[in-house]
Design an enzyme around this catalytic site. Structure first.
Site, PDB file in Angstrom:
ATOM      1  N   ASN A  38       0.853  -1.180   0.000  1.00 36.92           N
ATOM      2  CA  ASN A  38       0.000   0.000   0.000  1.00 36.92           C
ATOM      3  C   ASN A  38       0.893   1.235   0.000  1.00 36.92           C
ATOM      4  O   ASN A  38       1.363   1.686   1.040  1.00 36.92           O
ATOM      5  CB  ASN A  38      -0.903  -0.016   1.242  1.00 36.92           C
ATOM      6  CG  ASN A  38      -1.821   1.180   1.332  1.00 36.92           C
ATOM      7  OD1 ASN A  38      -1.666   2.169   0.628  1.00 36.92           O
ATOM      8  ND2 ASN A  38      -2.789   1.109   2.230  1.00 36.92           N
ATOM      9  N   ARG A  60      -2.617  -1.594  -3.609  1.00 33.02           N
ATOM     10  CA  ARG A  60      -3.485  -0.425  -3.647  1.00 33.02           C
ATOM     11  C   ARG A  60      -3.142   0.357  -4.911  1.00 33.02           C
ATOM     12  O   ARG A  60      -1.993   0.732  -5.131  1.00 33.02           O
ATOM     13  CB  ARG A  60      -3.254   0.448  -2.425  1.00 33.02           C
ATOM     14  CG  ARG A  60      -4.047   1.758  -2.455  1.00 33.02           C
ATOM     15  CD  ARG A  60      -3.460   2.752  -1.487  1.00 33.02           C
ATOM     16  NE  ARG A  60      -4.200   4.005  -1.478  1.00 33.02           N
ATOM     17  CZ  ARG A  60      -3.717   5.137  -0.966  1.00 33.02           C
ATOM     18  NH1 ARG A  60      -2.505   5.162  -0.453  1.00 33.02           N
ATOM     19  NH2 ARG A  60      -4.432   6.238  -0.992  1.00 33.02           N
ATOM     20  N   HIS A  69      -9.642   7.358  -1.510  1.00 37.89           N
ATOM     21  CA  HIS A  69      -9.596   6.719  -0.187  1.00 37.89           C
ATOM     22  C   HIS A  69     -10.658   5.630  -0.050  1.00 37.89           C
ATOM     23  O   HIS A  69     -11.120   5.325   1.052  1.00 37.89           O
ATOM     24  CB  HIS A  69      -9.749   7.756   0.947  1.00 37.89           C
ATOM     25  CG  HIS A  69      -8.571   8.671   1.070  1.00 37.89           C
ATOM     26  ND1 HIS A  69      -8.696  10.039   1.186  1.00 37.89           N
ATOM     27  CD2 HIS A  69      -7.245   8.428   1.064  1.00 37.89           C
ATOM     28  CE1 HIS A  69      -7.504  10.593   1.262  1.00 37.89           C
ATOM     29  NE2 HIS A  69      -6.601   9.626   1.183  1.00 37.89           N
ATOM     30  N   ARG A  88      -0.753  18.756  -0.203  1.00 44.63           N
ATOM     31  CA  ARG A  88      -1.677  19.085  -1.293  1.00 44.63           C
ATOM     32  C   ARG A  88      -2.638  20.181  -0.852  1.00 44.63           C
ATOM     33  O   ARG A  88      -3.023  20.261   0.308  1.00 44.63           O
ATOM     34  CB  ARG A  88      -2.446  17.839  -1.715  1.00 44.63           C
ATOM     35  CG  ARG A  88      -1.631  16.897  -2.599  1.00 44.63           C
ATOM     36  CD  ARG A  88      -2.339  15.566  -2.794  1.00 44.63           C
ATOM     37  NE  ARG A  88      -2.029  14.626  -1.730  1.00 44.63           N
ATOM     38  CZ  ARG A  88      -2.653  13.480  -1.541  1.00 44.63           C
ATOM     39  NH1 ARG A  88      -3.650  13.127  -2.337  1.00 44.63           N
ATOM     40  NH2 ARG A  88      -2.296  12.667  -0.560  1.00 44.63           N
ATOM     41  N   GLU A 123      -6.681  -0.751   5.382  1.00 38.65           N
ATOM     42  CA  GLU A 123      -6.717  -0.940   3.937  1.00 38.65           C
ATOM     43  C   GLU A 123      -6.060  -2.237   3.522  1.00 38.65           C
ATOM     44  O   GLU A 123      -6.473  -2.879   2.542  1.00 38.65           O
ATOM     45  CB  GLU A 123      -6.023   0.246   3.256  1.00 38.65           C
ATOM     46  CG  GLU A 123      -6.729   1.577   3.473  1.00 38.65           C
ATOM     47  CD  GLU A 123      -5.929   2.766   3.013  1.00 38.65           C
ATOM     48  OE1 GLU A 123      -6.546   3.776   2.628  1.00 38.65           O
ATOM     49  OE2 GLU A 123      -4.680   2.686   3.035  1.00 38.65           O
TER      50      GLU A 123
END
Length: 382
Positions: free
Chosen positions: A8, A85, A173, A233, A368
């Site tokens: 990931n 991912r 996400h 960001r 995740e």
């Protein structure tokens, strides 16, 4: 023993896990390389955990360190599947798929939409194919959870031809939201069937409005830039700012660097994208960066509640959402009109349930890697 490996790659870390390749994957070991950049650190969650400073480390060097650390753990075990991912799947990839050469070629087209993630995601695939040539490689997409959300949350007010060409709000996400909604279904089915706002707050940050387990609104859009301010960001930005930058003679590359790598908490504070560093600082710019971060979360919380027509539960997840009690408290302050109020003691110890008002507020560590492992297991045991 046959095992699964999950990789990931985020913008500032690479998380990994090894699972026993059963129908229900059983975790053997997990860890991450955190703080990619000048001072990365490898953490392997053995008992006790092992930690090693790596110094200056990029994604490629992180994977090399991970595979070296896993060598004794994988000794005598066969890696039969590797799950990845993949941040952007566009409109075509709305469920996990085997990463064949044709699929990989298609995913390379989305690199400009997720330049902090997609290249590293695909580099991990290439390295894993080389390291484990006989293992099935499965891609799991952050955009998939949002597939099928309402058209009004899918489009921009641009000429229709742009929407038809794929310029639309994809949302991101999704692996985290997938895990949280599944966890709610298992532990709190009455909440899972209702109107839930999930705040995934980490180096990347977004919020999602979920009704009956399905995405109906997201703060992120066409790229992973929109919505909340993040580590580096910018979050929501007037498009006129981009026109201004262009008029000032900035190149595409310069603008991309500013928006993805020099903005957010990093840009506002002028010295760090790490919330822990900012909270510990007495620099007034750090306080201002946190103020803006909290303000935008509060604003988007109201927006997501409006999308849902109310709120039955709020969930915090992600590194900041799970661990920064002060940020949670500041977000919820004065939100009594939505039925949201915090139990200060429970919040301070990062308890699962931290509400005192009528609307539950939960802190749920996301996973995740488990979502990815389940997808690989499903591919191996159809």
């Amino acid at each position: 023993m046959s095992v699964l490996l999950t990789l990931n790659a985020g913008s500032s870390s690479v998380k990994f896990a090894v699972y026993e390749a059963a129908n229900a994957p059983l975790l053997i070991v997990a860890g991450e390389v955190d703080g990619l950049g000048p001072a990365a650190r490898l953490i392997v969650n053995t008992n006790p955990a092992t930690k090693r400073d790596l110094g200056p480390t990029d994604h490629a060097a992180a994977l090399h360190a991970i595979l070296a650390a896993l060598r004794p753990i994988l000794s005598g075990r066969q890696v039969v599947g590797v799950g990845h991912r993949i941040v952007h799947g566009g409109g075509a990839f709305t469920a996990p798929v085997e990463l064949t050469p044709d699929v990989i070629e298609a995913l390379e087209a989305f690199v400009p939409l997720a330049p902090l993630h997609q290249p590293h995601n695909l580099a991990m695939v290439a390295a894993a194919r080389q390291a484990f040539p006989d293992a099935v490689q499965i891609g799991c997409f952050d955009t998939a959870f949002h597939a099928g959300h309402p058209w009004v949350n899918d489009t921009f007010a641009l000429p229709r031809r742009f929407y038809e060409a794929g310029v639309r709000r994809y949302g991101f996400h999704g692996l985290s939201y997938d895990y949280i909604t599944d966890k709610l279904r298992a532990d709190c089915p009455e909440l899972a069937a209702g109107r839930v706002v999930i705040a995934h707050l980490g180096n990347g940050a977004s919020m999602c409005a979920v009704r009956d387990g399905r995405s109906v609104g997201s703060t992120m859009g066409f790229s992973a830039l929109d919505g909340l301010p993040m580590g580096t960001r910018c979050g929501q930005l007037d498009p006129g700012v981009l026109l201004y930058m262009m008029e000032q003679g900035m190149s595409r590359e310069e603008i991309t660097s500013i928006l993805y790598e020099e903005s957010g908490l990093q840009g506002l504070s002028g010295f760090s994208h790490d919330m822990r560093t900012l909270q510990a600082s007495d620099d007034p710019r750090a306080a201002e960066a946190i103020d803006y971060y909290v303000f935008r979360i509060r604003r988007e919380l109201g927006a997501m509640t409006a999308v849902l027509g109310g709120i039955d539960a709020l969930v915090f997840c992600g590194g900041i959402g799970e661990n920064a009690a002060v940020i949670r408290a500041r977000v919820i302050e004065g939100m009594d009109y939505l039925g949201l109020s915090l139990d200060a003691e429970a919040n301070a110890r990062n308890a699962t349930r931290v509400a005192t008002g009528p609307v539950p507020i939960l802190v749920i560590p996301t996973n995740e890697e488990l979502v990815i492992a389940r997808a690989v297991s499903a591919a191996l045991h159809p």
